[in-house]
Write an enzyme that holds these catalytic residues in place. Structure first.
Site, short mmCIF file in Angstrom:
data_model
loop_
_atom_site.label_atom_id
_atom_site.label_comp_id
_atom_site.label_asym_id
_atom_site.label_seq_id
_atom_site.Cartn_x
_atom_site.Cartn_y
_atom_site.Cartn_z
CD GLU A 185 -2.56 -6.04 5.39
OE1 GLU A 185 -3.52 -5.49 4.81
OE2 GLU A 185 -1.70 -6.71 4.79
CE1 TYR A 188 -6.04 -7.26 3.34
CE2 TYR A 188 -8.03 -6.56 2.22
CZ TYR A 188 -6.81 -6.26 2.77
OH TYR A 188 -6.36 -4.97 2.76
CD1 TRP A 189 -10.29 -6.93 5.20
CD2 TRP A 189 -10.96 -6.91 7.31
NE1 TRP A 189 -9.69 -5.85 5.81
CE2 TRP A 189 -10.10 -5.81 7.12
CE3 TRP A 189 -11.53 -7.10 8.59
CZ2 TRP A 189 -9.76 -4.92 8.13
CZ3 TRP A 189 -11.19 -6.20 9.60
CH2 TRP A 189 -10.32 -5.12 9.36
CE1 TYR A 205 -3.61 -2.63 0.79
CE2 TYR A 205 -2.12 -3.34 2.54
CZ TYR A 205 -3.24 -3.56 1.75
OH TYR A 205 -3.99 -4.69 1.91
CG ASP A 233 -10.76 -4.16 1.67
OD1 ASP A 233 -10.99 -3.49 2.69
OD2 ASP A 233 -9.88 -3.86 0.87
CD1 TRP A 254 -6.50 2.63 1.73
CD2 TRP A 254 -4.41 2.97 1.03
NE1 TRP A 254 -6.33 1.95 0.54
CE2 TRP A 254 -5.06 2.15 0.09
CE3 TRP A 254 -3.08 3.33 0.80
CZ2 TRP A 254 -4.44 1.66 -1.05
CZ3 TRP A 254 -2.45 2.86 -0.35
CH2 TRP A 254 -3.12 2.04 -1.26
CB SER A 255 -9.34 7.55 4.31
OG SER A 255 -10.16 8.28 5.17
CD1 TRP A 256 -9.21 2.51 6.94
CD2 TRP A 256 -10.52 2.10 8.71
NE1 TRP A 256 -9.49 1.15 6.97
CE2 TRP A 256 -10.29 0.88 8.04
CE3 TRP A 256 -11.31 2.10 9.85
CZ2 TRP A 256 -10.83 -0.33 8.49
CZ3 TRP A 256 -11.85 0.90 10.30
CH2 TRP A 256 -11.60 -0.30 9.62
CG ASP A 257 -4.68 2.35 6.44
OD1 ASP A 257 -3.96 1.36 6.64
OD2 ASP A 257 -5.75 2.29 5.82
#
Length: 459
Positions: free
Chosen positions: A424, A380-381, A50, A195, A54-57
């Protein structure tokens, strides 16, 4: 002073009151991650996977950076808000123009923000994406301000960010009230930040995936395919983004094939409304309406998304106006809301401690029900435990007086962050680190949980 010397001054030492050599090593390691991922204006989540902002990061990074340098934490938020659109939205990516477009997909030439988003108020520069991420920014701004109020006043930090944050919330509560129930809707799986959670699966079946020729998956160059979303899901993500772009990113005219009310997204909006009240009050500006709006949003959250049968909040699919019966960590994050009905907070804590979310290999919180039909400990998620959601749940537990459970989660967080090299996310069953390493929000939130000056969310 040279940049190197300035950076070395940010390394934490005895002033952060480490309680032993192990914790001091952990502090220094976390600080080094943030220094190495700093670009000069902002912090990338990962130098490999990345490489943009990134916004919330950035909101989570600022929360951790305030323990090293309040000035740099302020700059983190200011640089993100420089990409804000005139309609108020804060885009989920602000692109670094010095990087080649092939460094990440979807790239600036896919989003075409300055051209396709012109009518919606996209800036000419920097280039950004057209979608958003969870609104944790006002909370971050308040915590950063409190870290050094004198510096904040001297730089005019609050006066500059408050109107931008107010416009951001106004956008969500007007343009994004797609269900008419007073909550903000997400229009892409990337917007709630989780995501490819199974909570989105039902809605995604309505989306025709884009042809593989429309995209090139740069994420697979740095992440194992078993950890990442499938090609089918990725094709659907690209289709949704391309259709939104074709509509000029106009929420009033776009036909959203994917529109959901997400519990975590709206819970963070509530907490950030309370933070806006504090920000405004600190500037001696009208603030009561933010607390009133937070109260109204809390009632709407309970009315529209609480499910007594599962003992947690659920996602509402606006296409069918029904709740999605999948248990995700998104349904536990509303613990951060300070004025939840007592019985709901109690039920949430019970669900958190149940077989659905008690991971055998870690003390973190899996992103999806361990007993669920789609649980995958690596992908992922769809099961892995994330550090940012653990931080939010930790805050929620403290908010509602569950200090013993919060401390257990905090200890598990710090143990896993150090053991995995600030991964992560982790496999909740084995504790194995997954995804990128030296991940910025993991390092930042490690610093926050190590701080003896740890603060509660605004109430």
């Amino acid at each position: 002073m040279s940049e190197t010397a300035a950076q070395e001054q940010l390394l934490p030492g005895d002033t952060l009151q480490a309680k032993g050599p192990g914790l001091l090593t952990l502090r220094r390691g976390a600080a080094r991650v943030l220094l190495d991922n700093w670009t000069g204006t902002s912090t990338v989540p990962s130098r490999t996977l990345y490489p943009h902002q990134w916004s919330w990061d950035s909101a989570f990074v600022a929360i951790g950076l305030r323990h090293l340098s309040a000035r740099r934490a302020q700059r983190e938020l200011e640089s993100l808000l420089a990409g804000q659109w005139a309609d108020g939205r804060v885009p989920h990516i602000v692109f670094n123009s010095d990087l080649p477009h092939g460094a990440y997909f979807p790239s600036p030439d896919f989003w075409q923000s300055s051209r396709a988003g012109r009518a919606a108020g996209a800036p000419t520069t920097p280039e950004t994406s057209g979608i958003v991420q969870p609104p944790v920014h006002a909370l971050a701004a308040w915590l950063v301000h409190r870290a050094d109020p004198e510096l904040s006043a001297r730089r005019g930090f609050l006066a500059r960010v408050l109107p931008r944050l107010q416009a951001w919330h106004d956008y969500l509560l007007t343009r994004r009230d797609l269900g008419g129930g007073g909550l903000a809707a997400v229009v892409h799986p990337w917007e709630p930040g989780m995501d490819n959670s199974p909570c989105w699966d039902r809605a995604l079946t309505r989306v025709e995936p884009a042809a593989s020729s429309m995209f090139r998956r740069a994420d697979l160059q740095h992440g194992h395919p078993a950890d990442r979303p499938t090609d089918l899901d990725y094709g659907r993500y690209v289709r949704l983004a391309a259709d939104y772009r074709a509509a000029g990113y106009d929420d009033r005219t776009a036909r959203h094939a994917f529109a959901l009310e997400d519990p975590a997204f709206n819970a963070l909006l509530i907490v950030s409304e309370l933070a806006l009240a504090d920000l405004a009050r600190a500037l001696d500006r009208p603030h009561r309406h933010h607390r009133e709006r937070a109260g109204l949003l809390t009632r709407r959250l309970v009315t529209r998304l609480w499910d007594g049968a599962t003992g947690q909040f659920l996602v509402r699919d606006l296409a069918t106006d029904t709740l999605v019966t999948e248990r995700g960590v998104t349904g536990l994050i509303p613990l951060v809301v300070p004025h939840l009905p007592r019985e709901i907070a109690t039920r949430l804590c019970a669900t958190l401690a149940s077989e659905h979310f008690t991971a055998p290999g870690t003390r973190l919180v899996p992103s999806y029900d361990l007993t669920g039909r789609a649980f995958d400990p690596a992908r992922y998620w769809r099961g892995p435990a994330w550090f940012n959601t653990a931080w939010l749940v930790h805050h929620g537990l403290r908010t509602h007086g569950r200090h013993a459970h919060a401390e257990e989660l905090r200890e598990g967080f710090l143990e896993q962050a150090g053991r995995t090299g600030f991964a992560e996310y982790v496999d909740p069953v084995t504790g194995a680190g997954r995804g990128a390493r030296r991940f910025s929000w993991t390092a930042a939130l490690t610093l926050d949980l190590l701080s003896t000056a740890h603060e509660e969310p605004s109430s």
